[in-house]
Scaffold this active site. Structure first.
Site, PDB file in Angstrom:
ATOM      1  N   HIS A   1      -3.823  -3.296   2.996  1.00 32.85           N
ATOM      2  CA  HIS A   1      -3.897  -4.147   4.253  1.00 32.85           C
ATOM      3  C   HIS A   1      -4.862  -5.093   3.951  1.00 32.85           C
ATOM      4  CE1 HIS A   1      -2.066  -0.100   6.204  1.00 32.85           C
ATOM      5  NE2 HIS A   1      -2.975   0.465   5.159  1.00 32.85           N
TER       6      HIS A   1
HETATM    7  O1  RIB Z   1      -5.474   0.144   9.105  1.00 23.45           O
HETATM    8  C1  RIB Z   1      -5.781  -0.400   8.238  1.00 23.45           C
HETATM    9  C2  RIB Z   1      -7.276  -0.866   8.072  1.00 23.45           C
HETATM   10  O2  RIB Z   1      -8.099   0.035   8.594  1.00 23.45           O
HETATM   11  C3  RIB Z   1      -7.797  -1.196   6.664  1.00 23.45           C
HETATM   12  O3  RIB Z   1      -8.652  -2.392   7.093  1.00 23.45           O
HETATM   13  C4  RIB Z   1      -8.475  -0.190   6.202  1.00 23.45           C
HETATM   14  O4  RIB Z   1      -9.335  -0.336   5.260  1.00 23.45           O
HETATM   15  C5  RIB Z   1      -9.213   0.393   7.479  1.00 23.45           C
HETATM   16  O5  RIB Z   1     -10.222  -0.231   7.707  1.00 23.45           O
END
Ligand code: RIB
Ligand code: CA
Length: 309
Positions: free
Chosen positions: A239
């Site tokens: 992500h």
């Molecule tokens: O939903 C994914 C996000 O939430 C990413 O940034 C992960 O590190 C958590 O912070």
């Protein structure tokens, strides 16, 4: 070089985004601010410094931020990232001290010293960013831009929630902060789960073998982080590196520009990010939301940077 500040909640994928940033010559990381999210803020602050020290980086300051969302209690994700928040990678505890200022004041100090030059990359809940905008109202206009990992926009089959069926973790954690940020004047690029839950952007066992074949410190740490994610979740979702990659090669993505409404409160709809029609926008500015990604080309970029000697 593009000057960046990273606001993050390390977390496995935040740590991978930090590694990618440090291995990308186009970027100059001016500072790191940490927030509660994946783990308590003391842990995310230690984890950012653990990664920096493991790589021998001693000239990037880390400032600690919010210990909890604006209105809600913290709901961490240690069940996903491991008890240490970093995939049990067993890095030694940090020796570097924290910057004495609170994250939002450190952020403001850097931006006021370099108006319109700095891009903020936020890969955790937006609590620190909201505080910064509230305590320093001139900040949104003085940032070159904000890239954030957050939201689920129903733009692809993957654009559903991961904290609830409808809401993405970062936005759900602090929807009031997200509302403040999405309503501000800063120019926003948003990478949501529509992109980052696409299997074409995730690392698998085959990639892990490729990473293990390299023995640089960055590759060794990446292997530990990725191996934990694959072992416990079947794949390693990237992500936060995807958000950072928008600064490395924007051609990897297509974007739509639209107003984004964030649902606050603590109901079933908490943290929903809804793209509005222009006629519904009211005062909301336009957000550039990623609608597609070239997954193979992104993974090639990520691996080439991490594995480069
Ligand atoms: O939903 C994914 C996000 O939430 C990413 O940034 C992960 O590190 C958590 O912070
Ligand atoms: Ca994160």
């Amino acid at each position: 070089m593009r000057k960046v500040i990273l606001d993050m909640d390390p977390g496995i994928d935040d740590a991978l985004a930090l590694l990618l940033a440090l291995r990308s010559p186009e970027l100059q990381v001016l500072g790191i601010t940490t927030v509660a999210g994946n783990a308590p803020v003391e842990m995310t602050s230690a984890n950012a410094r653990r990664v920096l020290e493991y790589l021998g980086v001693t000239d990037i300051l880390v400032a600690m931020g919010a210990a909890k969302p604006l209105k809600h209690t913290l709901a961490d994700a240690l069940n996903y990232h491991g008890p240490d928040g970093l995939g049990q990678c067993n890095l030694p505890p940090p020796r570097l001290p924290l910057h004495p200022a609170k994250a939002w004041d450190f952020l403001a100090e850097l931006v006021l010293n370099a108006p319109s030059e700095i891009t903020l990359v936020a890969t955790g809940p937006l609590t620190n960013v909201a505080h910064a905008f509230q305590y320093h109202p001139e900040l949104p206009k003085l940032l070159a831009g904000l890239v954030l990992m957050g939201g689920a926009y129903s733009l692809t089959p993957y654009g559903k929630g991961n904290q609830t069926p409808f809401a993405e973790f970062n936005i759900w954690q602090d929807p009031e902060a997200a509302y403040i940020v999405f309503s501000s004047e800063v120019d926003i690029i948003a990478i949501g789960l529509d992109i980052s839950m696409n299997p074409a952007t995730c690392l698998t066992g085959q990639h892990l073998e490729q990473i293990k074949a390299s023995h640089t410190p960055a590759a060794r740490l990446t292997a530990k982080l990725v191996e934990y994610a694959i072992k416990h979740h079947g794949r390693c979702e990237l992500h936060d590196p995807l958000a950072l990659a928008t600064l490395l090669d924007a051609s990897l993505f297509d974007f739509i520009s639209a107003p984004v409404e964030v649902i606050s409160g603590n109901g079933w709809d908490r943290g929903i990010t809804r793209i509005l029609a222009l006629g519904q926008a009211g005062e909301l500015p336009l957000t550039h939301v990623a609608a597609s990604v070239d997954g193979p080309r992104f993974l090639k970029l990520f691996l080439s940077r991490i594995l480069e000697k």
